[in-house]
Motif scaffolding. Sequence first.
Motif, PDB file in Angstrom:
ATOM      1  N   UNK A 175      47.592 -18.071  -2.858  1.00 23.62           N
ATOM      2  CA  UNK A 175      47.776 -18.892  -4.117  1.00 23.62           C
ATOM      3  C   UNK A 175      49.403 -19.435  -4.200  1.00 23.62           C
ATOM      4  N   UNK A 176      50.308 -18.398  -3.948  1.00 25.13           N
ATOM      5  CA  UNK A 176      51.814 -18.664  -4.045  1.00 25.13           C
ATOM      6  C   UNK A 176      52.240 -20.035  -3.008  1.00 25.13           C
ATOM      7  N   UNK A 177      51.635 -19.830  -1.902  1.00 27.63           N
ATOM      8  CA  UNK A 177      52.137 -20.705  -0.748  1.00 27.63           C
ATOM      9  C   UNK A 177      51.009 -21.665  -0.237  1.00 27.63           C
ATOM     10  N   UNK A 178      50.587 -22.591  -1.119  1.00 26.12           N
ATOM     11  CA  UNK A 178      49.189 -23.234  -0.736  1.00 26.12           C
ATOM     12  C   UNK A 178      49.723 -24.564   0.171  1.00 26.12           C
ATOM     13  N   UNK A 179      51.149 -24.664   0.452  1.00 25.22           N
ATOM     14  CA  UNK A 179      51.584 -25.542   1.786  1.00 25.22           C
ATOM     15  C   UNK A 179      51.646 -24.921   2.996  1.00 25.22           C
ATOM     16  N   UNK A 180      51.092 -23.477   2.892  1.00 25.82           N
ATOM     17  CA  UNK A 180      51.363 -22.745   4.381  1.00 25.82           C
ATOM     18  C   UNK A 180      49.849 -22.233   4.662  1.00 25.82           C
ATOM     19  N   UNK A 181      49.634 -21.789   5.916  1.00 27.42           N
ATOM     20  CA  UNK A 181      48.405 -21.536   6.408  1.00 27.42           C
ATOM     21  C   UNK A 181      48.295 -20.007   6.125  1.00 27.42           C
ATOM     22  N   UNK A 183      46.277 -16.282   6.554  1.00 26.29           N
ATOM     23  CA  UNK A 183      45.092 -15.446   6.892  1.00 26.29           C
ATOM     24  C   UNK A 183      45.263 -14.081   7.001  1.00 26.29           C
ATOM     25  N   UNK A 184      44.385 -13.168   7.413  1.00 24.22           N
ATOM     26  CA  UNK A 184      44.400 -11.762   7.530  1.00 24.22           C
ATOM     27  C   UNK A 184      43.877 -11.269   8.750  1.00 24.22           C
ATOM     28  N   UNK A 185      44.518 -10.226   9.278  1.00 24.04           N
ATOM     29  CA  UNK A 185      44.053  -9.563  10.441  1.00 24.04           C
ATOM     30  C   UNK A 185      44.047  -7.956  10.107  1.00 24.04           C
ATOM     31  N   UNK A 186      43.269  -7.376  11.038  1.00 25.15           N
ATOM     32  CA  UNK A 186      43.098  -5.785  11.113  1.00 25.15           C
ATOM     33  C   UNK A 186      41.771  -5.586  10.395  1.00 25.15           C
ATOM     34  N   UNK A 187      41.019  -6.552   9.943  1.00 23.44           N
ATOM     35  CA  UNK A 187      39.685  -6.202   9.370  1.00 23.44           C
ATOM     36  C   UNK A 187      39.075  -7.316   8.659  1.00 23.44           C
ATOM     37  N   UNK A 188      38.000  -7.263   8.108  1.00 21.97           N
ATOM     38  CA  UNK A 188      37.447  -8.455   7.311  1.00 21.97           C
ATOM     39  C   UNK A 188      37.531  -8.327   6.002  1.00 21.97           C
ATOM     40  N   UNK A 189      37.639  -9.490   5.242  1.00 21.32           N
ATOM     41  CA  UNK A 189      37.611  -9.457   3.800  1.00 21.32           C
ATOM     42  C   UNK A 189      38.628  -8.258   3.355  1.00 21.32           C
ATOM     43  N   UNK A 190      37.831  -7.507   2.368  1.00 21.38           N
ATOM     44  CA  UNK A 190      38.451  -6.398   1.633  1.00 21.38           C
ATOM     45  C   UNK A 190      39.076  -5.399   2.519  1.00 21.38           C
ATOM     46  N   UNK A 191      38.555  -5.429   3.964  1.00 23.62           N
ATOM     47  CA  UNK A 191      39.033  -4.288   4.741  1.00 23.62           C
ATOM     48  C   UNK A 191      40.481  -4.849   5.624  1.00 23.62           C
ATOM     49  N   UNK A 192      40.494  -5.975   5.374  1.00 25.86           N
ATOM     50  CA  UNK A 192      41.715  -6.602   5.965  1.00 25.86           C
ATOM     51  C   UNK A 192      43.283  -5.566   5.915  1.00 25.86           C
ATOM     52  N   UNK A 193      43.962  -5.245   6.896  1.00 20.50           N
ATOM     53  CA  UNK A 193      45.116  -4.472   6.638  1.00 20.50           C
ATOM     54  C   UNK A 193      46.216  -5.345   6.515  1.00 20.50           C
ATOM     55  N   UNK A 194      46.591  -6.406   6.957  1.00 21.32           N
ATOM     56  CA  UNK A 194      47.602  -7.463   7.056  1.00 21.32           C
ATOM     57  C   UNK A 194      47.364  -8.910   6.767  1.00 21.32           C
ATOM     58  N   UNK A 195      48.114  -9.315   5.933  1.00 14.18           N
ATOM     59  CA  UNK A 195      47.909 -10.668   5.779  1.00 14.18           C
ATOM     60  C   UNK A 195      49.201 -11.432   6.604  1.00 14.18           C
ATOM     61  N   UNK A 196      48.841 -12.797   6.883  1.00  8.55           N
ATOM     62  CA  UNK A 196      49.905 -13.762   7.518  1.00  8.55           C
ATOM     63  C   UNK A 196      49.913 -15.168   6.907  1.00  8.55           C
ATOM     64  N   UNK A 197      51.308 -15.545   7.029  1.00  6.01           N
ATOM     65  CA  UNK A 197      51.456 -17.059   6.721  1.00  6.01           C
ATOM     66  C   UNK A 197      52.118 -17.810   7.929  1.00  6.01           C
ATOM     67  N   UNK A 198      51.698 -18.928   8.099  1.00  5.60           N
ATOM     68  CA  UNK A 198      52.255 -19.768   8.979  1.00  5.60           C
ATOM     69  C   UNK A 198      52.314 -21.368   8.772  1.00  5.60           C
ATOM     70  N   UNK A 199      52.506 -22.280   9.515  1.00  4.37           N
ATOM     71  CA  UNK A 199      52.569 -23.612   9.419  1.00  4.37           C
ATOM     72  C   UNK A 199      51.136 -24.291   9.043  1.00  4.37           C
ATOM     73  N   UNK A 200      51.162 -25.102   7.956  1.00  4.89           N
ATOM     74  CA  UNK A 200      49.959 -25.614   7.491  1.00  4.89           C
ATOM     75  C   UNK A 200      49.180 -26.439   8.600  1.00  4.89           C
ATOM     76  N   UNK A 201      47.862 -26.288   8.833  1.00 10.90           N
ATOM     77  CA  UNK A 201      47.073 -26.952   9.820  1.00 10.90           C
ATOM     78  C   UNK A 201      47.194 -26.516  11.322  1.00 10.90           C
TER      79      UNK A 201
END
Length: 277
Positions: A175-181, A183-201
Amino acid sequence: MGKILFIDVDGTLVDYETNLPDSAVEAVRRARKNGHRVYICTGRSKAEIYQDIWDIGLDGMIGGNGSYVEDHGNVVLHRLISKEESKRIVDWLHDRKLEFYLESNNGLFASENFESRADASLKEYARRKGIDGADRVTVRSIFPDMIFGGELYREDLNKVSYMLHSYQDFLDTRAQFPDLESGTWGGRGEEALFGDLGVKGITKGKAIEHLLHYLNADKSDTIAFGDAKVDIPMLEACAYGVAMGSGGDEIKKVADFITDDVDKDGLYHAFSRLNLI
């Protein structure tokens, strides 16, 4: 021109312990000898493509999940997070007390306490991947060239990965970075271990389309090989998609063919079945 092959790295070209099967090396080399082009297509930035992978012999790479495209040493595309946005990300993650690392072609740059605080999360990630000796995994074994104490306000970032204390951290960061892509990794949904931010699109699929335009090549000549949800756009951008037997259910559902596990010569068997070697 023969086929154009796009191969994910972690879980596809190398196993989850980053071991590179001899059979995979042979498959790539024989395919290129037969006139096919081979590109790795990975979430890793160029700094994480170690010499043993380049030594296989490749025509180029797509990195940062699609933010960077290279063909025979020529940079075809490189979209970066702006320096202003990078500073805002670093400040936000510091304020939230979320440890992180910055991913660039010049290296991986860890936040001040990433090494100590990410240890448990990376061990859990290794356990989920079925890595033998997961309890012995460390930040430095997973990221051998990670830079500690480096400059964190940067203008060369492809992506940022950060630890999650809870899934709410991901929701708030998105929500803080709507202009960026986001995602999460290391697990699905609530089980995710990490988030990530990248260039939108940015996606692997869009990067493939960009490279094909540069090569004046057609989608009909493409084959993709992957193991995870993030690889689905790559498979969808290609004429034919192969999922590794050790991959996730989501990518297997969209694949045209499921080969063997990465550590059971899955890549070699797929190349053989598709008459690439």
